[in-house]
Motif scaffolding. Sequence first.
Motif, PDB file in Angstrom:
ATOM      1  N   TYR A  93       0.849  -1.188   0.000  1.00  0.00           N
ATOM      2  CA  TYR A  93       0.000   0.000   0.000  1.00  0.00           C
ATOM      3  C   TYR A  93       0.889   1.244   0.000  1.00  0.00           C
ATOM      4  N   GLN A  96      -0.011   6.867   2.014  1.00  0.00           N
ATOM      5  CA  GLN A  96      -1.301   7.541   2.157  1.00  0.00           C
ATOM      6  C   GLN A  96      -2.412   6.552   2.498  1.00  0.00           C
ATOM      7  N   GLU A  97      -2.402   5.386   1.841  1.00  0.00           N
ATOM      8  CA  GLU A  97      -3.410   4.369   2.141  1.00  0.00           C
ATOM      9  C   GLU A  97      -3.275   3.879   3.582  1.00  0.00           C
ATOM     10  N   ARG A 102      -6.949   2.795   4.727  1.00  0.00           N
ATOM     11  CA  ARG A 102      -7.316   2.047   3.522  1.00  0.00           C
ATOM     12  C   ARG A 102      -6.346   0.905   3.243  1.00  0.00           C
ATOM     13  N   SER A 103      -5.688   0.414   4.275  1.00  0.00           N
ATOM     14  CA  SER A 103      -4.707  -0.666   4.080  1.00  0.00           C
ATOM     15  C   SER A 103      -5.338  -2.033   4.305  1.00  0.00           C
ATOM     16  N   GLU A 217      -0.801   4.043  -7.822  1.00  0.00           N
ATOM     17  CA  GLU A 217      -2.093   4.293  -8.464  1.00  0.00           C
ATOM     18  C   GLU A 217      -2.215   3.561  -9.798  1.00  0.00           C
TER      19      GLU A 217
END
Length: 391
Positions: A93, A96-97, A102-103, A217
């Motif tokens: 990840y 930022q994730e 958001r991991s 991304e």
Amino acid sequence: MSIYDVSTKIFSNVSPDEIIYDLCIYRMGPNRTKKIILDVRQQPLADNYETQKHKTENTEDALSVIYMMEVMLYSKKMLSTERLFSTPFTWMYTLQEFSTGRSWSSVKRENPCYFITTGTTHPASERSNVKTIKISRPERGFIAKEYSPESPLDPFAKKEIEKAIQERFLQQSHPAQGDTSLCGPAAFFYCLQHDRPDVYAQAARDLWQFGKTKIGELEIIPGDGCRHPSGTFHDENGPRIYGIDWMMLAGLRDSENVVLSYDSVSSPVAGITMWNTLTLWFEKAGYELIFSNVGATQVGIEGINKLNEYARKGYKVVTLINDGLLERGSSALTIPTHWIVWDGAITEDSRGSIQLQLFSWGNVYEQIKKPADIYFFLNRFFGGMVFKPLK
């Protein structure tokens, strides 16, 4: 410098009170040394199967930097603990994730999982003791039409892919496009392999197991035809293209093709990559574009000198040429056909012959045709892009 609160999520049908975990978050550079920002051992889970929120070490890395997450689960016994995996579960990840919760994935099997059967057994004397248990395993990501998983020539056999991943991780071999025209993806993955061998290796494993991966991304989700390619992967000289390179190079190119599908080993046209697409791949993966003079026309001495300045400073220099510039190339034309990556700056010897250590077709050495003077070079050179090395 910043400190982040990070966590992930476990999927299980066992009470969270019975599970503890190790969590390690790190990244690697070209020398394959780990930079660890979190390493906690045998911690308790929350009631909702989330890990605790742990504080990372101070880091100056940008939020776009990719980190590896390793999770080991243990079953907690009365007087001991039992390790549940032979190797840690690994996923990647961005920072930022990790820092925004958001991991973890909405797809269950893409997370650390621990499930047990809940059926009740009975003594063998009871006639109703016969139970049927069905255990299924999802199909691997890539299967070639002409080679079954039992075939000794299966290009996607697990042992062959793992062997190739290890060689690439140790820089013992490089992405090789073989007979295909996948030089653009090969240039991208060569840079990634050198800068972030851990990310390269994880992306390969993700593609083999799930048929997809995400690098920053950059989402690589090849279509069904690419994941079940037709054509022969071998000829009298050996592999036409290695399974790992079909997964990664063709997989990346197929993800971007909205008109043409890369579904056969003999699909040269579908693999041609334009510079705007190649630039986008680098940027989505986290690379920063510093300079570009690439195009459909030759850039001249000034353009070469500019790229040379960046090459001397250690930047990634990816350039577009006509393949007739190289020893292996056969083109007699002077149009752009091929991507290469510089491994140093261009030099000129006392006889006026151009020399350049470069990556192409899976190899790194001085591949410019000899003797090739500056005019021969200029007529087959169409500029390039310069990127900062990836952290």
